[in-house]
Design a protein around this motif. Structure first.
Motif, PDB file in Angstrom:
ATOM      1  N   ALA A  30       0.634  -1.235   0.035  1.00  0.00           N
ATOM      2  CA  ALA A  30      -0.177   0.152   0.155  1.00  0.00           C
ATOM      3  C   ALA A  30       0.869   1.265  -0.001  1.00  0.00           C
ATOM      4  O   ALA A  30       0.317   2.333  -0.379  1.00  0.00           O
ATOM      5  CB  ALA A  30      -0.876   0.061   1.229  1.00  0.00           C
ATOM      6  N   ASN A  31       1.961   1.295   0.328  1.00  0.00           N
ATOM      7  CA  ASN A  31       2.971   2.399   0.569  1.00  0.00           C
ATOM      8  C   ASN A  31       3.887   2.412  -0.619  1.00  0.00           C
ATOM      9  O   ASN A  31       5.097   3.142  -0.409  1.00  0.00           O
ATOM     10  CB  ASN A  31       3.635   2.526   1.833  1.00  0.00           C
ATOM     11  N   VAL A  32       3.693   1.612  -1.512  1.00  0.00           N
ATOM     12  CA  VAL A  32       4.724   1.728  -2.778  1.00  0.00           C
ATOM     13  C   VAL A  32       4.220   2.573  -4.087  1.00  0.00           C
ATOM     14  O   VAL A  32       3.086   2.475  -4.329  1.00  0.00           O
ATOM     15  CB  VAL A  32       4.996   0.273  -3.272  1.00  0.00           C
ATOM     16  N   LEU A  33       5.030   3.202  -4.376  1.00  0.00           N
ATOM     17  CA  LEU A  33       4.857   4.072  -5.649  1.00  0.00           C
ATOM     18  C   LEU A  33       5.726   3.760  -6.788  1.00  0.00           C
ATOM     19  O   LEU A  33       6.760   3.052  -6.600  1.00  0.00           O
ATOM     20  CB  LEU A  33       5.182   5.534  -5.174  1.00  0.00           C
ATOM     21  N   PHE A  34       5.269   3.902  -7.931  1.00  0.00           N
ATOM     22  CA  PHE A  34       5.917   3.589  -9.395  1.00  0.00           C
ATOM     23  C   PHE A  34       6.021   4.715 -10.162  1.00  0.00           C
ATOM     24  O   PHE A  34       5.096   5.378 -10.525  1.00  0.00           O
ATOM     25  CB  PHE A  34       5.043   2.564  -9.998  1.00  0.00           C
TER      26      PHE A  34
END
Length: 409
Positions: free
Chosen positions: A62-66
């Motif tokens: 949930a706390n991962v950005l791409f």
């Protein structure tokens, strides 16, 4: 004065009439059975696909950005944009964005991977050691790439579980050699099964140090440097993702000298979930509409059979009216017959549909996803269709003149 027939007597007569014509009643219900089964099955498949996609996205964290490239070859204000994201962008994010804990730059390309006489095509990923933690992957055997191996561009590799099975079906993979683009790599680990994400099987990947990827396979662009396919970024927690996205966007705009449109995009798990939810929701509605057409055809079949029944029972209707039956009594009986046919067909079709959904769940990765609300709505819809298409035959029966009807006796 004619007395109204009790409702229980109306139902009893309707059931008796249907029972006396069992074969015709069963054949009439077939259309509703097929329609209900189609709706339940197609909606179940659609919701299962949505659940599968959402489950895969939840595995991303949930706390991962791409961070991904976009509009890569534009020129604005006389400044040439980078052809893609570059390694220096990832290093700047790690050093200058306070809400970020880990950054994992990534380069990938498809290659043939060989091990002795065996070979398989897989996606080769050049990564850093932080990739494992950021993307929530796990090691099944051996270990992952170390900082020392990444900094010194060692020729080591970690295999996905399916790729390991293809290349080393009988023996251990750890310590063995594989060849990628005519370069030899030593296997140091095997990943735990991860499954497919966005239709790509993560278990057929092979992971090598990003420095080794640049030096031995992809090379370095003389102008832009090390071009990346994406950058995975781990924020401190889920609440920090908004701040991290804002800070990363501002940093990259400054680095790329952007005044208007961005040449990159920062995406989160929630963005992907929204997109997937919209697509799969539309797909589910479309599948339900296709099933609904079958249900509509079943309703038309009920109307046709009931019209035939009115013609066959003209004398019976005339005799009942002559003996004091009201038009409303005849109307109710035919409506009850239509309702019973549609409801029974709906119940049987629902059971068939639930069985089909369970079978799909057992034979495919799609989870069984049919709620009680969907079942109740579908059965209620089939009953409503029975009432709707039973109105025309019932009204025709109710309007028969008893004198005219009795002339055929």
């Amino acid at each position: 004065m004619n007395r109204r027939m009790p409702a229980t007597e109306t139902v009893r007569m309707a059931l008796s009439t249907l029972q006396s014509n069992r074969l015709r009643s069963l054949l009439t219900m077939v259309g509703i059975v097929i329609g209900n089964a189609s709706v339940i099955t197609l909606v179940g498949v659609g919701k299962g696909a949505q659940g599968l996609a959402e489950g895969q996205l939840n595995n991303l964290g949930a706390n991962v950005l791409f961070v991904v490239p976009g509009n890569t070859n534009t020129r604005r204000q006389g400044v040439t944009r980078p052809k893609t994201l570059v390694l220096e962008d990832a290093e700047a994010i790690a050093a200058q964005v306070p809400s970020v804990t880990r950054v994992a730059p990534l380069i990938n390309t498809n290659q043939v991977v060989q091990a002795g006489a065996r070979s398989a095509t897989g996606a080769v990923f050049g990564v850093t050691p932080d990739f494992l933690a950021v993307r929530k992957f796990e090691i099944a055997k051996g270990r992952f790439i170390t900082d020392q191996e990444e900094s010194s561009a060692r020729a080591v590799a970690v295999l996905g579980s399916d790729l390991r099975t293809k290349l080393f079906p009988t023996g251990a993979a750890i310590g063995q050699q594989v060849r990628i683009s005519n370069q030899s790599f030593r296997v140091v680990g095997v990943m735990a099964p991860k499954g497919a994400v966005f239709g790509s099987n993560q278990d057929e990947n092979i992971y090598i140090p990003i420095t080794t990827m640049v030096n031995r396979i992809t090379g370095r662009d003389p102008i832009y440097g090390v071009s990346l396919n994406s950058i995975s970024v781990e924020a401190r927690d889920e609440k920090s993702t908004g701040a991290a996205r804002f800070q990363i966007t501002n940093l990259l705009r400054q680095r790329h000298s952007i005044l208007r449109d961005d040449d990159f995009a920062v995406r989160s798990q929630k963005d992907a979930l929204t997109i997937v939810g919209t697509i799969t929701g539309g797909l589910t509605l479309m599948l339900a509409a296709i099933g609904g057409i079958s249900l509509l055809v079943g309703g038309i079949g009920i109307m046709n059979i009931m019209l035939v029944s009115v013609s066959e029972r003209t004398e019976e209707i005339g005799l009942r009216k002559a003996l004091g039956a009201r038009s409303s009594d005849v109307l109710q009986q035919f409506l009850v017959e239509s309702l019973v046919l549609a409801s029974l067909g709906g119940a049987v079709g629902t059971l068939v549909g639930l069985g089909a959904v369970s079978l799909v769940a057992a034979l495919t990765p799609l989870p069984a996803a049919i709620g009680a609300t969907t079942v109740v709505i579908t059965v209620g819809l089939s009953g409503s269709i029975g009432l709707f298409f039973g109105v025309v035959p019932a009204r025709r029966a109710a309007k028969l003149d008893p004198i005219v009807a009795l002339r055929s006796l």
